[in-house]
Design a protein around this motif. Structure first.
Motif, PDB file in Angstrom:
ATOM      1  N   ARG A  83      38.468  97.293  26.874  1.00  0.00           N
ATOM      2  CA  ARG A  83      38.737  98.468  27.689  1.00  0.00           C
ATOM      3  C   ARG A  83      39.511  99.481  26.859  1.00  0.00           C
ATOM      4  O   ARG A  83      40.517  99.151  26.239  1.00  0.00           O
ATOM      5  CB  ARG A  83      39.545  98.077  28.925  1.00  0.00           C
ATOM      6  N   ALA A  84      39.025 100.703  26.826  1.00  0.00           N
ATOM      7  CA  ALA A  84      39.685 101.746  26.053  1.00  0.00           C
ATOM      8  C   ALA A  84      41.042 102.072  26.677  1.00  0.00           C
ATOM      9  O   ALA A  84      41.163 102.225  27.900  1.00  0.00           O
ATOM     10  CB  ALA A  84      38.814 102.994  26.002  1.00  0.00           C
ATOM     11  N   ILE A  85      42.064 102.143  25.841  1.00  0.00           N
ATOM     12  CA  ILE A  85      43.410 102.442  26.312  1.00  0.00           C
ATOM     13  C   ILE A  85      43.757 103.879  25.991  1.00  0.00           C
ATOM     14  O   ILE A  85      43.192 104.493  25.077  1.00  0.00           O
ATOM     15  CB  ILE A  85      44.442 101.490  25.671  1.00  0.00           C
ATOM     16  N   ALA A  86      44.679 104.426  26.765  1.00  0.00           N
ATOM     17  CA  ALA A  86      45.086 105.816  26.573  1.00  0.00           C
ATOM     18  C   ALA A  86      46.210 105.886  25.549  1.00  0.00           C
ATOM     19  O   ALA A  86      47.193 105.149  25.650  1.00  0.00           O
ATOM     20  CB  ALA A  86      45.537 106.421  27.897  1.00  0.00           C
ATOM     21  N   LEU A  87      46.055 106.741  24.562  1.00  0.00           N
ATOM     22  CA  LEU A  87      47.065 106.943  23.533  1.00  0.00           C
ATOM     23  C   LEU A  87      47.790 108.254  23.785  1.00  0.00           C
ATOM     24  O   LEU A  87      47.174 109.241  24.194  1.00  0.00           O
ATOM     25  CB  LEU A  87      46.428 106.949  22.141  1.00  0.00           C
TER      26      LEU A  87
END
Length: 455
Positions: free
Chosen positions: A55-59
């Motif tokens: 799952r892509a995480i927010a940076l």
């Protein structure tokens, strides 16, 4: 031998297909699929490749406008000082200390004060029955505090109960060595159980915004028992120090991600619980109306707090042929050997035929290198039987060359000594401003010894 994996890439939209087709299924263009020589994929790589499927995480950047977590002041000033201002939401704190030192008493007092202030507080005891905790609360005068109390050791039961309604603002687990997770085989207190139980409790605290406090047992040498990784998992590590025979207790911040380390809080054990000590220097200074050889006051620095302690030395001359003894209480024995060597090599003082005893009054432990000059003054005073002035303090670091080196926060040490009625300071020649104290600066240990001996 692993076979190369074939794939077909659309030159128009970049989609990947496992078979060739005349028309791209994604963009609909014709004759755009071209075979691409993929990398050789083994069965092990196919199962353990973590570069896809997640799952892509927010940076976010360091300058992002994100609200900082709030602090919960407990109302106990010494505890808040050690924590850096109070408990932080969604944080994990580990507190360790000897049995009977007052860990449970302090946390019960803090939990009761937060509950009386309107916070939702849960106290889970794995070592005592609920009625035993209630008896202690009544003895401390906190029986009316709305603290949610439970006696349990199953992490699953605890998290299931707390997850049903509003999460508590503060959760106290006393102690983590008694907790048990049914996901791991083994008895409570084992390395795997402590690690797994702490991980589940910390995850709950991070997700629900609860300030978690874990009580940890200690080993014979004073370190927290269990896996060392437990100290890395939490945000703050507090060490509760002191002796049962002494009245005072010291709460020391060993690790703090939200504040400074080496901050201390000082408490005194009384019948009504732990009381705060606003002036800790009064605990470690004896009655100094009379001059006694071998005693020097040293302004130690614990975090941002100066604490004046008394350093005591005793030098006993032996008959020829006897082996002299070196005994140290509250200081590093290797550093004492270094100071004795510098005094002999640079100042011509002989301690080889004498027993040397060094003690930090009140059971206090000093790790500040600025205590070198005070220790040297106590040793010279004991050897020559010439008392140091009762209104003088000494601080400074000694080099092997005999140089007196400047130390950090020298002016803060002098101001604290002036508040307690001291009028003189024996310190390094540089780094100390002229202020409330009369400062005598020394560049070498030899000049300092000559001053003490009145030559």
């Amino acid at each position: 031998m692993a076979k190369p994996q074939k794939r077909y890439v659309c030159q128009q939209c970049g989609s990947v297909a496992s078979k060739w087709a005349g028309q791209c299924a994604d963009c609909g263009d014709w004759n755009t699929l071209v075979e691409d020589a993929g990398a050789v994929v083994t069965p092990f790589q196919a199962k353990h490749n973590l570069q896809s499927g997640g799952r892509a995480i927010a940076l976010s950047g360091l300058d992002s406008e994100i609200p900082l977590p709030d602090r919960m002041a407990t109302g106990i000033a010494e505890l808040d000082r050690a924590l850096g201002g109070g408990f932080v939401e969604a944080s994990a704190t580990l507190i360790g200390g000897d049995p009977g030192i007052g860990k449970s008493t302090l946390l019960l007092q803090a939990a009761a004060k937060l509950a009386l202030a309107g916070r939702r507080v849960a106290y889970v005891s794995g070592e005592e029955a609920a009625d035993q905790v209630r008896l202690r609360a009544r003895r401390l005068g906190l029986g009316s505090a709305p603290v949610q109390l439970a006696a349990a050791t199953s992490v699953r039961d605890i998290l299931t109960t707390l997850g049903q309604g509003q999460a508590p603002a503060l959760l106290v687990i006393d102690s983590i060595q008694t907790m048990h997770s049914d996901l791991i085989e083994g008895a409570p207190g084992t390395v795997s159980q402590v690690r797994a139980s702490a991980q589940e409790l910390i995850r709950f605290a991070k997700e629900r915004g609860t300030a978690l406090v874990l009580v940890g047992h200690v080993t014979k040498d004073g370190s927290i028992a269990g896996p060392r990784v437990l100290e890395h998992m939490v945000d703050t590590v507090l060490a509760f120090e002191g002796e049962r025979s002494h009245q005072y207790r010291i709460l020391r911040a060993v690790k703090n991600r939200f504040g400074g380390t080496d901050e201390i809080g000082v408490f005194a054990m009384a019948s009504e619980g732990l009381s705060e000590v606003g002036n800790p220097s009064s605990l470690f200074l004896s009655d100094r109306d009379e001059s006694v050889s071998g005693t020097v006051v040293f302004p130690a620095l614990e975090g941002t707090r100066p604490v004046l302690v008394e350093i005591q030395a005793l030098v006993v001359r032996l008959a020829s042929g006897a082996t002299p003894r070196r005994a140290v209480v509250g200081w590093d024995s290797a550093r004492l050997a270094m100071i004795l060597a510098v005094l002999e090599a640079r100042c011509g003082l002989s301690f080889s035929t004498s027993e040397v005893y060094l003690n930090i009054a009140g059971g206090y432990r000093v790790a500040d290198p600025a205590a070198d000059l005070a220790v040297a003054a106590a040793l010279v005073s004991a050897l020559s039987e010439r008392p140091v002035a009762t209104d003088a303090v000494a601080f400074g670091e000694l080099a092997l060359s005999g140089e007196v080196r400047p130390v950090a926060h020298a002016n803060l040490r002098c101001r604290e000594a002036a508040k307690l009625g001291f009028g003189k300071a024996m310190a390094p020649a540089s780094g100390v401003e002229k202020g409330a104290l009369e400062v005598a600066g020394f560049r070498t240990l030899g000049a300092f010894v000559e001053h003490l001996l009145g030559r």
